[in-house]
Design an enzyme around this catalytic site. Structure first.
Site, PDB file in Angstrom:
ATOM      1  N   CYS A   6      -6.863  65.286  73.544  1.00 20.24           N
ATOM      2  CA  CYS A   6      -5.748  65.622  74.431  1.00 20.24           C
ATOM      3  C   CYS A   6      -6.254  65.968  75.832  1.00 20.24           C
ATOM      4  O   CYS A   6      -6.916  66.992  76.020  1.00 20.24           O
ATOM      5  CB  CYS A   6      -4.978  66.791  73.810  1.00 20.24           C
TER       6      CYS A   6
ATOM      7  N   CYS B 130      -5.088  69.298  77.205  1.00 19.47           N
ATOM      8  CA  CYS B 130      -5.781  70.381  76.492  1.00 19.47           C
ATOM      9  C   CYS B 130      -7.133  70.655  77.145  1.00 19.47           C
ATOM     10  O   CYS B 130      -7.532  71.812  77.312  1.00 19.47           O
ATOM     11  CB  CYS B 130      -5.986  70.030  75.020  1.00 19.47           C
TER      12      CYS B 130
END
Length: 155
Positions: free
Chosen positions: A76, A79
């Site tokens: 991600c 993230c």
């Protein structure tokens, strides 16, 4: 070596001698000393990767500090962008919060249990209960504001 987590507490390295010391979840806010050199140890000042659902459950149930959880995954992009921001929050608030990272790919049980549908998602727990959550990448100041407002609403 980075701080670690197990089902009994956070394991931190002494800044003076390097000895690994376990800080029990229920005593994270207490003054603690290294078992080897007696130097003062503080609560963890960095996000700690959660190794298992059991360690997560123990931390949430027993921590005397509010627990901020970052649900994330290695693939991600947002993230990865939020990781240094969360590290800033942990460093600036050492002893105020325990900040955990939950890789939802490695521990899908926790993502399922908490209904995590998008990542990054941050949740704040205190007294063993989830008090609030937010999704999306944010700068450190916004993360801190979210934590403060969530805890103030449940004080």
């Amino acid at each position: 070596m980075a701080d670690q987590l197990d089902d009994k507490g956070a394991v931190v390295s002494c800044p003076s001698c390097g000895q690994r010391n376990r800080l029990a979840y229920g005593k994270l806010a207490a003054e603690t000393r290294c078992g080897k050199c007696q130097a003062s140890l503080g609560a963890p000042g960095e996000p700690i990767e959660t190794p298992s659902a059991a360690a997560f459950d123990a931390a949430i149930a027993a921590s005397d500090l509010p627990v901020v959880v970052d649900f994330w995954a290695p693939w991600c992009g947002p993230c990865r962008m939020v990781a240094p921001e969360l590290a800033r929050v942990a460093s600036a608030n050492k002893g105020k919060y325990l900040i955990l990272k939950v890789n939802t790919d490695a521990i899908p049980e926790l993502g399922d249990r908490f209904g995590i549908r998008s990542i990054p998602t941050m949740a704040v727990f205190s007294g063993g209960r989830e008090r609030g959550r937010t999704a999306g990448a944010r700068p450190a100041a916004d993360i801190e504001a979210f934590i403060h407002s969530t805890l103030a609403a449940h004080a």
